[in-house]
Each structure stands twice: as structure tokens, then as C-alpha cells.
Write an enzyme that holds these catalytic residues in place. Sequence first.
Site, PDB file in Angstrom:
ATOM      1  N   SER A   1       4.584  -8.672  17.284  1.00  0.00           N
ATOM      2  CA  SER A   1       5.574  -7.656  17.621  1.00  0.00           C
ATOM      3  C   SER A   1       5.911  -7.590  19.107  1.00  0.00           C
ATOM      4  CB  SER A   1       5.084  -6.295  17.117  1.00  0.00           C
ATOM      5  OG  SER A   1       5.876  -5.240  17.587  1.00  0.00           O
TER       6      SER A   1
ATOM      7  N   SER B   1       7.708  -2.571   1.401  1.00  0.00           N
ATOM      8  CA  SER B   1       8.671  -1.666   2.019  1.00  0.00           C
ATOM      9  C   SER B   1       9.956  -2.377   2.425  1.00  0.00           C
ATOM     10  CB  SER B   1       8.046  -0.972   3.234  1.00  0.00           C
ATOM     11  OG  SER B   1       7.554  -1.912   4.151  1.00  0.00           O
TER      12      SER B   1
ATOM     13  N   ASP C   1       6.568  -9.700  11.729  1.00  0.00           N
ATOM     14  CA  ASP C   1       5.152  -9.826  11.369  1.00  0.00           C
ATOM     15  C   ASP C   1       4.686 -11.239  11.690  1.00  0.00           C
ATOM     16  OD1 ASP C   1       2.580  -9.833   9.955  1.00  0.00           O
ATOM     17  OD2 ASP C   1       3.349  -8.157   8.802  1.00  0.00           O
TER      18      ASP C   1
ATOM     19  N   GLY D   1       5.700  -4.834  10.762  1.00  0.00           N
ATOM     20  CA  GLY D   1       4.625  -4.884   9.781  1.00  0.00           C
ATOM     21  C   GLY D   1       5.175  -5.152   8.392  1.00  0.00           C
TER      22      GLY D   1
ATOM     23  N   HIS E   1      -3.224  -0.890  13.317  1.00  0.00           N
ATOM     24  CA  HIS E   1      -3.663   0.495  13.374  1.00  0.00           C
ATOM     25  C   HIS E   1      -4.668   0.773  14.491  1.00  0.00           C
ATOM     26  CE1 HIS E   1      -1.394   0.767   9.823  1.00  0.00           C
ATOM     27  NE2 HIS E   1      -1.978   1.831   9.309  1.00  0.00           N
TER      28      HIS E   1
ATOM     29  N   HIS F   1       4.577   5.165   9.932  1.00  0.00           N
ATOM     30  CA  HIS F   1       3.768   5.227   8.713  1.00  0.00           C
ATOM     31  C   HIS F   1       2.293   5.368   9.049  1.00  0.00           C
ATOM     32  CE1 HIS F   1       2.519   3.434   4.607  1.00  0.00           C
ATOM     33  NE2 HIS F   1       2.859   4.698   4.471  1.00  0.00           N
TER      34      HIS F   1
ATOM     35  N   GLY G   1      -2.104 -10.888   8.880  1.00  0.00           N
ATOM     36  CA  GLY G   1      -2.810  -9.684   8.454  1.00  0.00           C
ATOM     37  C   GLY G   1      -3.262  -8.824   9.620  1.00  0.00           C
TER      38      GLY G   1
ATOM     39  N   PHE H   1       0.788  -1.222   0.000  1.00  0.00           N
ATOM     40  CA  PHE H   1       0.000   0.000   0.000  1.00  0.00           C
ATOM     41  C   PHE H   1       0.828   1.283   0.000  1.00  0.00           C
ATOM     42  CE2 PHE H   1      -2.078  -3.392   2.476  1.00  0.00           C
ATOM     43  CZ  PHE H   1      -3.154  -3.642   1.641  1.00  0.00           C
TER      44      PHE H   1
END
Length: 216
Positions: free
Chosen positions: A124, A52, A71, A46, A144, A169, A75, A19
Site C-alpha cells: 500500500s 468486499s 494488496d 486490502g 492491523h 473496517h 496476507g 471475513f
Amino acid sequence: MTAAPEPEILAAFEAAKGFMPADEGLALYAAAVDAGSLGLPLLEVGTYCGRSTILLADAARRAGVTALTVDHHRGSEEQQPGWEYHDPTTVDPELGLMDTLSTFRRTLHRAGLEDHVVALVGRSPQVAKVWGAPLGLVFVDGGHTDEHANADYDGWAPHVADGGLLVIHDVFPHPEDEFTGQAPYRVYLRALESGAFTEISDTGSLRVLRRTGAGI
């Protein structure tokens, strides 16, 4: 002069599932090259499918250090079935659960960067609890919700070395972005208010902060 990836690395980044837009990717790459000069690993929270990670891995290769990526590969909230960012091709057909690990490995292989990345597969906070070494860069791009974003900050920000970088981010300061970016925004404010970090750049939703103080 700001460091930029070679055309083949940028092409691999743009071809990878994910994304992050190109302008934010270039800012991340420049930050990773900067942080690489400390001679310490570069870590992201992530991974998803490795978009990235390509940039961090190439910056790590350039600096002669290692990129680490954390990660569980199941998801985050907004990537689950029924949500806007869900990709059904990432679902394990046997288990019916998301599993982005194999896609991530293909991403790195195609970019020729497998030897420069260590993938830490787990949640994490669990990985952070057993991590004990300084890091040149921590890139927070995980869950998030406030719970997950704060846990990522609590677990990893203390490991950013003096002069190292904390990159956050999906920092969206507007209330209408509550689900996609308000938690990272609140963590960004928390980092600034701690006195440990000073902002050095912002590009889109990407914020780059340098470790300049002791307290977190």
C-alpha cells in the site's frame, strides 16, 4: 432509500472467501454507491480474496466508474501460518508463501465483475506514493498493526475528494481486541480528530466518514 446489491451480487459476496459479515457488506455497498455519484474511482486497501471487492466493483459498475484494489497478496499478519485467520489453501505450494491473487481473480470472474476492477499488486505505501488522482472512496481494510494502519491512512486519506468517503473496517474500541481492531480504531479516531472527516454511519466494525474539511 439505501442502495442494496442485486441478489446475485450478494450471493457472490457471501460465497467468496473472506471475513466481512453481510451487514457490514451492505453498509459498504451503500457507501460505495453514494461515493460513486462523484464520478471518481473507488479504492480499497486490502483485497485478500475479493469478498468486499465484489461489492465495490458492482457499485462502480452502477456508477460508471472503476474500482481499484491494493494488496501484495501475501496476507496480513493474522493470516500467516500459525495464526487464527490462516487458510492453508491460500499458500503457494512451490514457494511456501501465501498468494491470494489467483483466488481473487477467480472470485471476480465468477461474479462477472473483472471488467470493472483494476488490481494494484504491491504494498500500500509504495502504490500510494505514485498515486496522484482524487478518489470518491477509500476503504481501509489492510494490515492491523499501527504501522500498517497508519501508513494506509497517510498514503490514501489525502486522496479522498471533497464530499468523498473514508471507510474503515475492523474498528474495535475495546482493549481486548488489540490485535484485530485497536489499530484501525486509533486510525478512525485520528481521522475524526483531523477535522477533515465527519462520521456518517457505523455498522458493526465498519465506520463511514465523509470528507468535509481540508486538514488531514
